[in-house]
Design a protein around this motif. Sequence first.
Motif, PDB file in Angstrom:
ATOM      1  N   TYR A   1     -14.744  14.790 -30.677  1.00  0.00           N
ATOM      2  CA  TYR A   1     -16.631  13.744 -31.372  1.00  0.00           C
ATOM      3  C   TYR A   1     -16.434  13.444 -32.265  1.00  0.00           C
ATOM      4  N   ARG A   2     -15.312  14.271 -33.545  1.00  0.00           N
ATOM      5  CA  ARG A   2     -15.249  12.779 -35.021  1.00  0.00           C
ATOM      6  C   ARG A   2     -14.548  11.872 -34.340  1.00  0.00           C
ATOM      7  N   LYS A   3     -13.781  11.779 -33.395  1.00  0.00           N
ATOM      8  CA  LYS A   3     -12.981  10.347 -33.038  1.00  0.00           C
ATOM      9  C   LYS A   3     -14.244   9.108 -32.459  1.00  0.00           C
TER      10      LYS A   3
ATOM     11  N   SER B   1     -15.399  18.818 -27.373  1.00  0.00           N
ATOM     12  CA  SER B   1     -14.724  19.622 -28.909  1.00  0.00           C
ATOM     13  C   SER B   1     -14.752  18.757 -30.287  1.00  0.00           C
ATOM     14  N   VAL B   2     -14.593  19.341 -31.388  1.00  0.00           N
ATOM     15  CA  VAL B   2     -14.985  18.703 -32.850  1.00  0.00           C
ATOM     16  C   VAL B   2     -13.832  17.368 -32.850  1.00  0.00           C
ATOM     17  N   SER B   3     -13.166  18.037 -32.678  1.00  0.00           N
ATOM     18  CA  SER B   3     -12.041  16.398 -32.818  1.00  0.00           C
ATOM     19  C   SER B   3     -11.838  15.213 -31.611  1.00  0.00           C
TER      20      SER B   3
ATOM     21  N   GLN C   1     -15.301   8.196 -35.524  1.00  0.00           N
ATOM     22  CA  GLN C   1     -14.663   7.683 -36.592  1.00  0.00           C
ATOM     23  C   GLN C   1     -14.278   6.048 -36.045  1.00  0.00           C
TER      24      GLN C   1
ATOM     25  N   GLN D   1     -21.392  18.451 -37.496  1.00  0.00           N
ATOM     26  CA  GLN D   1     -20.254  17.484 -36.035  1.00  0.00           C
ATOM     27  C   GLN D   1     -19.849  18.803 -34.765  1.00  0.00           C
TER      28      GLN D   1
END
Length: 92
Positions: free
Chosen positions: A58-60, A54-56, A63, A44
């Motif tokens: 991308y994670r969204k 941002s990684v956050s 998810q 990720q």
Amino acid sequence: MSKFGEELIQSMNEALAHAKGEGPAIVHAPIVPREVRQKARLTQVQLAQLLGMSVSGYRKWEQGQRRVSGPAATLLRLIEKEPEAVKRALLA
């Protein structure tokens, strides 16, 4: 020219025609970021860096909290088809 190159040129011509109001709009199937990332064998963190985000954020995507659209979806499609070419171009 490679098949990928021909498809890319065709896509750009279709986008230009659409921007001019000519021809029907082309709707692409939704892209699944996790599948793209796994196929490209990236973490990720690595994929977020490649996308310049941002990684956050991308994670969204992974998810399902945010939807991928626009240029990001296009870049993911390129990574899906030609991951090494995109890495060379963006990490050079």
